[in-house]
Design a protein around this motif. Structure first.
Motif, PDB file in Angstrom:
ATOM      1  N   PHE A  46       0.847  -1.185   0.000  1.00 54.53           N
ATOM      2  CA  PHE A  46       0.000   0.000   0.000  1.00 54.53           C
ATOM      3  C   PHE A  46       0.890   1.245   0.000  1.00 54.53           C
ATOM      4  O   PHE A  46       2.028   1.207   0.466  1.00 54.53           O
ATOM      5  N   GLN A  47       0.363   2.312  -0.516  1.00 56.54           N
ATOM      6  CA  GLN A  47       1.064   3.584  -0.450  1.00 56.54           C
ATOM      7  C   GLN A  47       1.236   3.983   1.018  1.00 56.54           C
ATOM      8  O   GLN A  47       0.455   3.585   1.880  1.00 56.54           O
ATOM      9  N   PRO A  48       2.266   4.773   1.345  1.00 58.26           N
ATOM     10  CA  PRO A  48       2.444   5.187   2.743  1.00 58.26           C
ATOM     11  C   PRO A  48       1.211   5.928   3.274  1.00 58.26           C
ATOM     12  O   PRO A  48       0.616   6.746   2.577  1.00 58.26           O
ATOM     13  N   TYR A  49       0.851   5.607   4.494  1.00 61.60           N
ATOM     14  CA  TYR A  49      -0.243   6.300   5.185  1.00 61.60           C
ATOM     15  C   TYR A  49       0.323   6.781   6.522  1.00 61.60           C
ATOM     16  O   TYR A  49       0.743   5.970   7.352  1.00 61.60           O
ATOM     17  N   GLU A  50       0.362   8.082   6.707  1.00 61.47           N
ATOM     18  CA  GLU A  50       0.989   8.677   7.893  1.00 61.47           C
ATOM     19  C   GLU A  50       2.411   8.141   8.077  1.00 61.47           C
ATOM     20  O   GLU A  50       2.877   7.893   9.200  1.00 61.47           O
ATOM     21  N   GLY A  51       3.108   7.937   6.960  1.00 63.99           N
ATOM     22  CA  GLY A  51       4.479   7.462   7.014  1.00 63.99           C
ATOM     23  C   GLY A  51       4.634   5.968   7.202  1.00 63.99           C
ATOM     24  O   GLY A  51       5.761   5.455   7.230  1.00 63.99           O
ATOM     25  N   GLU A  52       3.537   5.219   7.305  1.00 64.31           N
ATOM     26  CA  GLU A  52       3.585   3.776   7.529  1.00 64.31           C
ATOM     27  C   GLU A  52       3.243   3.029   6.233  1.00 64.31           C
ATOM     28  O   GLU A  52       2.326   3.436   5.507  1.00 64.31           O
ATOM     29  N   VAL A  53       3.961   1.941   5.977  1.00 64.28           N
ATOM     30  CA  VAL A  53       3.738   1.154   4.766  1.00 64.28           C
ATOM     31  C   VAL A  53       3.195  -0.224   5.149  1.00 64.28           C
ATOM     32  O   VAL A  53       3.846  -0.980   5.880  1.00 64.28           O
ATOM     33  N   ILE A  54       2.017  -0.541   4.656  1.00 66.83           N
ATOM     34  CA  ILE A  54       1.390  -1.842   4.880  1.00 66.83           C
ATOM     35  C   ILE A  54       1.741  -2.723   3.683  1.00 66.83           C
ATOM     36  O   ILE A  54       1.451  -2.368   2.542  1.00 66.83           O
ATOM     37  N   TRP A  55       2.387  -3.850   3.930  1.00 67.54           N
ATOM     38  CA  TRP A  55       2.814  -4.701   2.816  1.00 67.54           C
ATOM     39  C   TRP A  55       2.870  -6.159   3.274  1.00 67.54           C
ATOM     40  O   TRP A  55       2.651  -6.471   4.433  1.00 67.54           O
ATOM     41  N   GLY A  56       3.172  -7.038   2.305  1.00 67.75           N
ATOM     42  CA  GLY A  56       3.371  -8.444   2.642  1.00 67.75           C
ATOM     43  C   GLY A  56       2.115  -9.128   3.127  1.00 67.75           C
ATOM     44  O   GLY A  56       1.009  -8.893   2.633  1.00 67.75           O
ATOM     45  N   ALA A  57       2.279  -9.999   4.130  1.00 70.32           N
ATOM     46  CA  ALA A  57       1.160 -10.787   4.635  1.00 70.32           C
ATOM     47  C   ALA A  57       0.046  -9.907   5.183  1.00 70.32           C
ATOM     48  O   ALA A  57      -1.140 -10.195   4.999  1.00 70.32           O
ATOM     49  N   THR A  58       0.415  -8.809   5.861  1.00 70.45           N
ATOM     50  CA  THR A  58      -0.604  -7.911   6.400  1.00 70.45           C
ATOM     51  C   THR A  58      -1.419  -7.279   5.279  1.00 70.45           C
ATOM     52  O   THR A  58      -2.650  -7.171   5.365  1.00 70.45           O
ATOM     53  N   ALA A  59      -0.744  -6.877   4.199  1.00 66.72           N
ATOM     54  CA  ALA A  59      -1.464  -6.304   3.056  1.00 66.72           C
ATOM     55  C   ALA A  59      -2.378  -7.342   2.415  1.00 66.72           C
ATOM     56  O   ALA A  59      -3.492  -7.013   1.978  1.00 66.72           O
ATOM     57  N   ARG A  60      -1.930  -8.600   2.341  1.00 68.57           N
ATOM     58  CA  ARG A  60      -2.790  -9.650   1.783  1.00 68.57           C
ATOM     59  C   ARG A  60      -4.030  -9.854   2.659  1.00 68.57           C
ATOM     60  O   ARG A  60      -5.136 -10.073   2.147  1.00 68.57           O
ATOM     61  N   MET A  61      -3.852  -9.790   3.967  1.00 70.36           N
ATOM     62  CA  MET A  61      -5.004  -9.931   4.867  1.00 70.36           C
ATOM     63  C   MET A  61      -5.973  -8.771   4.688  1.00 70.36           C
ATOM     64  O   MET A  61      -7.189  -8.968   4.707  1.00 70.36           O
ATOM     65  N   VAL A  62      -5.427  -7.568   4.520  1.00 68.98           N
ATOM     66  CA  VAL A  62      -6.295  -6.411   4.283  1.00 68.98           C
ATOM     67  C   VAL A  62      -7.101  -6.612   3.010  1.00 68.98           C
ATOM     68  O   VAL A  62      -8.325  -6.368   2.978  1.00 68.98           O
ATOM     69  N   LEU A  63      -6.450  -7.065   1.951  1.00 71.27           N
ATOM     70  CA  LEU A  63      -7.156  -7.266   0.688  1.00 71.27           C
ATOM     71  C   LEU A  63      -8.219  -8.344   0.828  1.00 71.27           C
ATOM     72  O   LEU A  63      -9.337  -8.208   0.297  1.00 71.27           O
ATOM     73  N   THR A  64      -7.917  -9.420   1.553  1.00 72.39           N
ATOM     74  CA  THR A  64      -8.916 -10.462   1.782  1.00 72.39           C
ATOM     75  C   THR A  64     -10.093  -9.915   2.577  1.00 72.39           C
ATOM     76  O   THR A  64     -11.257 -10.234   2.305  1.00 72.39           O
ATOM     77  N   LEU A  65      -9.818  -9.085   3.584  1.00 70.95           N
ATOM     78  CA  LEU A  65     -10.902  -8.452   4.344  1.00 70.95           C
ATOM     79  C   LEU A  65     -11.787  -7.627   3.431  1.00 70.95           C
ATOM     80  O   LEU A  65     -13.025  -7.717   3.499  1.00 70.95           O
ATOM     81  N   LEU A  66     -11.178  -6.815   2.579  1.00 74.05           N
ATOM     82  CA  LEU A  66     -11.954  -5.993   1.666  1.00 74.05           C
ATOM     83  C   LEU A  66     -12.798  -6.831   0.718  1.00 74.05           C
ATOM     84  O   LEU A  66     -13.949  -6.498   0.422  1.00 74.05           O
ATOM     85  N   GLN A  67     -12.235  -7.957   0.264  1.00 72.99           N
ATOM     86  CA  GLN A  67     -13.005  -8.853  -0.614  1.00 72.99           C
ATOM     87  C   GLN A  67     -14.173  -9.478   0.162  1.00 72.99           C
ATOM     88  O   GLN A  67     -15.287  -9.562  -0.346  1.00 72.99           O
ATOM     89  N   ALA A  68     -13.907  -9.913   1.391  1.00 75.35           N
ATOM     90  CA  ALA A  68     -14.960 -10.538   2.197  1.00 75.35           C
ATOM     91  C   ALA A  68     -16.102  -9.578   2.488  1.00 75.35           C
ATOM     92  O   ALA A  68     -17.273  -9.975   2.550  1.00 75.35           O
ATOM     93  N   LEU A  69     -15.767  -8.310   2.645  1.00 76.24           N
ATOM     94  CA  LEU A  69     -16.795  -7.304   2.951  1.00 76.24           C
ATOM     95  C   LEU A  69     -17.452  -6.740   1.698  1.00 76.24           C
ATOM     96  O   LEU A  69     -18.322  -5.875   1.786  1.00 76.24           O
ATOM     97  N   GLY A  70     -17.021  -7.225   0.531  1.00 78.95           N
ATOM     98  CA  GLY A  70     -17.612  -6.764  -0.710  1.00 78.95           C
ATOM     99  C   GLY A  70     -17.193  -5.364  -1.100  1.00 78.95           C
ATOM    100  O   GLY A  70     -17.888  -4.681  -1.873  1.00 78.95           O
ATOM    101  N   LEU A  71     -16.001  -4.941  -0.630  1.00 75.75           N
ATOM    102  CA  LEU A  71     -15.543  -3.582  -0.923  1.00 75.75           C
ATOM    103  C   LEU A  71     -14.614  -3.528  -2.130  1.00 75.75           C
ATOM    104  O   LEU A  71     -14.342  -2.442  -2.636  1.00 75.75           O
ATOM    105  N   VAL A  72     -14.069  -4.678  -2.538  1.00 80.30           N
ATOM    106  CA  VAL A  72     -13.296  -4.775  -3.778  1.00 80.30           C
ATOM    107  C   VAL A  72     -13.690  -6.066  -4.470  1.00 80.30           C
ATOM    108  O   VAL A  72     -14.220  -6.997  -3.845  1.00 80.30           O
ATOM    109  N   ALA A  73     -13.414  -6.133  -5.758  1.00 82.56           N
ATOM    110  CA  ALA A  73     -13.758  -7.342  -6.524  1.00 82.56           C
ATOM    111  C   ALA A  73     -12.773  -8.451  -6.213  1.00 82.56           C
ATOM    112  O   ALA A  73     -11.616  -8.201  -5.883  1.00 82.56           O
TER     113      ALA A  73
END
Length: 204
Positions: A177-204
């Protein structure tokens, strides 16, 4: 940012229960040695100023932690005394953030994710009250910060890079992910975020 069409906790619970995603293992063949160990994290969600957010931690530097200094969700390895992976996620969250288990309303769980440190991590999704005081474990966490789900779901804020695992090992696709407040979300945590978004119907 695009709007986030989640109504309330029951809406989130219903969407998570209806999601039937497969476990996420980006490491092909024998890239990782040995059997994966069980672990769990908590994905803390809360509503603030009319918008849903999720809480992250920045892990403290540690010479023996392969995820040292990275952005993560609170969590860790399942211990023999944990009756379930949900209990693991809640125990670790209390240890790292001082957030008592009774303050978390568990809404569901996501499919397991395998990490480069060879854990099968179960992401437990829970709702927490906000604002609330946090008491960070100085040995484990340097900072806790929140990111709106609306920001995370915007495709302009994430990209995929190729990562080399090491000599003789394959390359894998890694989400950043792009930096947010100087923090970079990547790797396994980013994959979990994407899975959460998919589960909630927020991304395809």
């Amino acid at each position: 940012m695009p709007p986030c069409p989640l109504r309330d906790e029951e809406d989130i619970r219903r969407r998570l229960a209806a999601f039937h995603g497969a476990p996420v293992d980006p490491y092909p063949g024998k890239a990782l040695r040995g059997r994966p160990r069980p672990a769990a994290v908590l994905i803390p969600l809360f509503r603030h100023a009319g918008a849903w957010h999720t809480l992250f931690i920045h892990r403290a530097p540690h010479p023996h932690d392969p995820h040292s200094g990275q952005v993560a969700f609170p969590g860790g390895q399942k211990e023999p005394g944990d009756p379930s992976l949900i209990a693991t996620a809640l125990r670790e969250t209390e240890e790292e953030l001082g957030l008592p288990p009774q303050a978390v309303r568990v809404l569901g769980a996501l499919p397991q994710h395998r990490t480069v440190s060879n854990f099968w991590v179960t992401p437990v999704v829970g709702s927490i009250p906000w604002p609330l005081p946090l008491h960070l474990s100085e040995n484990e966490v340097t900072r806790a910060f929140a990111v709106p789900l609306a920001w995370l779901r915007d495709p302009a804020h994430r990209e995929t890079h190729t990562r080399h695992l090491g000599p003789g090992l394959p390359t894998i696709s890694t989400i950043f992910f792009q930096p947010y407040e100087g923090e970079v979300i990547w790797g396994a945590t980013a994959r979990m975020v994407l899975t959460l978004l998919q589960a909630l119907g927020l991304v395809a």
